[in-house]
Design a protein around this motif. Sequence first.
Motif, PDB file in Angstrom:
ATOM      1  N   LYS A 106       0.867  -1.185   0.000  1.00 17.59           N
ATOM      2  CA  LYS A 106       0.000   0.000   0.000  1.00 17.59           C
ATOM      3  C   LYS A 106       0.899   1.228   0.000  1.00 17.59           C
ATOM      4  O   LYS A 106       1.806   1.323   0.815  1.00 17.59           O
ATOM      5  N   SER A 107       0.678   2.152  -0.928  1.00 14.84           N
ATOM      6  CA  SER A 107       1.528   3.350  -0.949  1.00 14.84           C
ATOM      7  C   SER A 107       0.778   4.531  -1.561  1.00 14.84           C
ATOM      8  O   SER A 107      -0.209   4.354  -2.278  1.00 14.84           O
ATOM      9  N   VAL A 108       1.258   5.727  -1.254  1.00 19.30           N
ATOM     10  CA  VAL A 108       0.682   6.948  -1.818  1.00 19.30           C
ATOM     11  C   VAL A 108       1.690   7.550  -2.797  1.00 19.30           C
ATOM     12  O   VAL A 108       2.871   7.640  -2.502  1.00 19.30           O
ATOM     13  N   THR A 109       1.212   7.910  -3.972  1.00 23.75           N
ATOM     14  CA  THR A 109       2.060   8.517  -5.007  1.00 23.75           C
ATOM     15  C   THR A 109       1.641   9.962  -5.224  1.00 23.75           C
ATOM     16  O   THR A 109       0.446  10.238  -5.378  1.00 23.75           O
ATOM     17  N   GLN A 110       2.603  10.859  -5.228  1.00 29.08           N
ATOM     18  CA  GLN A 110       2.313  12.256  -5.554  1.00 29.08           C
ATOM     19  C   GLN A 110       2.125  12.368  -7.066  1.00 29.08           C
ATOM     20  O   GLN A 110       2.655  11.565  -7.815  1.00 29.08           O
ATOM     21  N   MET A 111       1.412  13.366  -7.491  1.00 35.81           N
ATOM     22  CA  MET A 111       1.187  13.556  -8.931  1.00 35.81           C
ATOM     23  C   MET A 111       1.898  14.820  -9.384  1.00 35.81           C
ATOM     24  O   MET A 111       1.613  15.909  -8.883  1.00 35.81           O
ATOM     25  N   ARG A 112       2.796  14.637 -10.352  1.00 29.26           N
ATOM     26  CA  ARG A 112       3.626  15.757 -10.767  1.00 29.26           C
ATOM     27  C   ARG A 112       3.948  15.644 -12.254  1.00 29.26           C
ATOM     28  O   ARG A 112       4.168  14.546 -12.754  1.00 29.26           O
ATOM     29  N   SER A 113       3.977  16.791 -12.924  1.00 35.50           N
ATOM     30  CA  SER A 113       4.548  16.860 -14.266  1.00 35.50           C
ATOM     31  C   SER A 113       5.819  17.672 -14.128  1.00 35.50           C
ATOM     32  O   SER A 113       5.819  18.707 -13.436  1.00 35.50           O
ATOM     33  N   PHE A 114       6.904  17.237 -14.783  1.00 34.04           N
ATOM     34  CA  PHE A 114       8.179  17.954 -14.656  1.00 34.04           C
ATOM     35  C   PHE A 114       9.035  17.648 -15.881  1.00 34.04           C
ATOM     36  O   PHE A 114       9.097  16.506 -16.320  1.00 34.04           O
ATOM     37  N   VAL A 115       9.678  18.688 -16.421  1.00 35.20           N
ATOM     38  CA  VAL A 115      10.654  18.476 -17.503  1.00 35.20           C
ATOM     39  C   VAL A 115      11.860  19.375 -17.259  1.00 35.20           C
ATOM     40  O   VAL A 115      11.708  20.547 -16.904  1.00 35.20           O
ATOM     41  N   ALA A 116      13.050  18.814 -17.421  1.00 32.44           N
ATOM     42  CA  ALA A 116      14.298  19.592 -17.364  1.00 32.44           C
ATOM     43  C   ALA A 116      14.901  19.637 -18.763  1.00 32.44           C
ATOM     44  O   ALA A 116      15.006  18.605 -19.430  1.00 32.44           O
ATOM     45  N   GLU A 117      15.288  20.824 -19.191  1.00 33.27           N
ATOM     46  CA  GLU A 117      15.908  20.998 -20.511  1.00 33.27           C
ATOM     47  C   GLU A 117      17.236  21.730 -20.355  1.00 33.27           C
ATOM     48  O   GLU A 117      17.280  22.693 -19.589  1.00 33.27           O
ATOM     49  N   PRO A 118      18.287  21.333 -21.062  1.00 34.11           N
ATOM     50  CA  PRO A 118      18.382  20.158 -21.926  1.00 34.11           C
ATOM     51  C   PRO A 118      18.705  18.913 -21.115  1.00 34.11           C
ATOM     52  O   PRO A 118      18.909  18.998 -19.898  1.00 34.11           O
ATOM     53  N   MET A 119      18.752  17.764 -21.773  1.00 32.97           N
ATOM     54  CA  MET A 119      19.041  16.499 -21.091  1.00 32.97           C
ATOM     55  C   MET A 119      20.532  16.154 -21.212  1.00 32.97           C
ATOM     56  O   MET A 119      20.914  14.994 -21.141  1.00 32.97           O
ATOM     57  N   ARG A 120      21.369  17.173 -21.376  1.00 30.88           N
ATOM     58  CA  ARG A 120      22.812  16.944 -21.545  1.00 30.88           C
ATOM     59  C   ARG A 120      23.569  18.144 -21.024  1.00 30.88           C
ATOM     60  O   ARG A 120      23.138  19.278 -21.215  1.00 30.88           O
ATOM     61  N   PHE A 121      24.660  17.881 -20.362  1.00 24.19           N
ATOM     62  CA  PHE A 121      25.569  18.947 -19.938  1.00 24.19           C
ATOM     63  C   PHE A 121      26.980  18.388 -20.051  1.00 24.19           C
ATOM     64  O   PHE A 121      27.364  17.510 -19.271  1.00 24.19           O
ATOM     65  N   GLY A 122      27.750  18.849 -21.036  1.00 16.60           N
ATOM     66  CA  GLY A 122      29.105  18.319 -21.221  1.00 16.60           C
ATOM     67  C   GLY A 122      29.059  16.809 -21.407  1.00 16.60           C
ATOM     68  O   GLY A 122      28.387  16.295 -22.300  1.00 16.60           O
ATOM     69  N   ARG A 123      29.752  16.081 -20.512  1.00 15.85           N
ATOM     70  CA  ARG A 123      29.792  14.611 -20.614  1.00 15.85           C
ATOM     71  C   ARG A 123      28.717  13.935 -19.754  1.00 15.85           C
ATOM     72  O   ARG A 123      28.771  12.726 -19.544  1.00 15.85           O
ATOM     73  N   LEU A 124      27.771  14.725 -19.241  1.00 14.33           N
ATOM     74  CA  LEU A 124      26.637  14.150 -18.487  1.00 14.33           C
ATOM     75  C   LEU A 124      25.390  14.107 -19.373  1.00 14.33           C
ATOM     76  O   LEU A 124      25.037  15.116 -19.982  1.00 14.33           O
ATOM     77  N   VAL A 125      24.767  12.936 -19.453  1.00 14.56           N
ATOM     78  CA  VAL A 125      23.473  12.844 -20.134  1.00 14.56           C
ATOM     79  C   VAL A 125      22.438  12.338 -19.135  1.00 14.56           C
ATOM     80  O   VAL A 125      22.748  11.533 -18.260  1.00 14.56           O
TER      81      VAL A 125
END
Length: 395
Positions: free
Chosen positions: A266-285
Amino acid sequence: MAKQLTTRVAIVGSGPAGLLLGQLLFNAGIDNVIVERRPLARVLARIRAGVLEESTVRVLEAAGVADRLHREGLVHEGIEIAVAGARRRIDFKRLTGKKVVVYGQTEVTKDLVAARANAGLPILDEAQDVLPVDLESDRPKVLFRRHGESFELVCEIVAGCDGFHGVCRSRIPAERLKTFERIYPFGWLGILAHARPVSEELIYAYSERGFALFSMRSPTVSRLYVQCDPNDTPQAWTDERVYDELAARIGPEIAARLERAPSVEKSVTQMRSFVAEPMRFGRLVLAGDAAHIVPPTGAKGLNLAVADVALLAPALVAFLKENDPRPLDAYSSKALARVWKAERFSWWMTSLLHKFPEGDPFRDRLQRAELDYLFDSEAMQKVLAENYVGLPLPV
Ligand code: RFL
Ligand code: PHB
């Protein structure tokens, strides 16, 4: 002194995104290490998503991890929408020619972990203070502590697959990252129970008492959700209260088929919409929930994580094996174009099917009109079906 390890791709997080990326890279001959904060047993016990798009199944097949999914997954050719006791079937097969497969994320994760063990590739679980550094150099590192020892994992790429609450996204300087967010004024209380599902297909129900979802994991296991207050604790919901609400929200015909078996989770889930742009920074994806979150109403979260990885893995192969940076340079914009369509669909399904607590009568009437329209209009049903079964993967 930190102990030094080396690999080509350091993957942070062993959720579906990290595990699948690791498998696809391994299949292409690229060495990788996964660093995970939780004990692996906890990762394997998490109960989350349940619905896989056809393209997700194809990607899992290509990764060589779909045998059990084909044996045990339940093929669904439609869903039902229920409003005040009336039901309308959305026929995916007729409207789109496609179907979905009901197979739990828990099982996908088990299959991926088993494949990784077979490949002899490490998952360094119970890692603490995980910190990706030197991301703008060509030798980034992931620092962490594990079982009392300090480590420095030197690599060529860091893949941030560490979910919404992970560390990787926060390593991108604020001025280089744009975020978009919507928090909904409700949550989902979910239970898992050894009970026969009330119907062969999923039922999404709108009622004046709030949303309810009748889903499943197998012909003998039900997964059931009711809209709740986002601050509710699972303890506030006895099994009896959950079943009473499910029954009241779906109406007497289906309620009569509800087997009130004791919940095993049994669990409770929060409801959220979220986007981060861009999906890359240097050598991090970034991939999966590390970069974007959707409310679960459209069943898109896991599928989006898989879609990101299906684009990212070949881009990393081109970068690391053929010295071609172009697919990696295009990764973020291609992934985001599809992510935003899934964000739109998830927001729409959520807005359509939940009872908004603030009591805006104009909004409520529009919502009822939209539900009526969905019941009557094949065009509208097709829009729902096309998005639910999944938009094409970017190439
Ligand atoms: P995950 O699964 O969150 O995995 C991230 C991993 O990273 C680890 N981690 C770290 N490791 C190292 N260092 C750190 N600092 C770290 N911080 C975190 C975490 O321990 C974890 O192991 O992200 P990933 O791989 O991107 O996968 C995303 C999916 O899990 C998620 O989108 C879905 O579960 C969403 N979702 C659904 N998606 C669907 O496609 N269909 C569905 O039917 C569906 N239903 C759901 C859902 C999610 C739900 N909840 C509980 C949020 C239903 C629910 C109730
Ligand atoms: C689930 O079975 O857990 C499930 C199914 C459909 C959703 C969300 C969750 O939209």
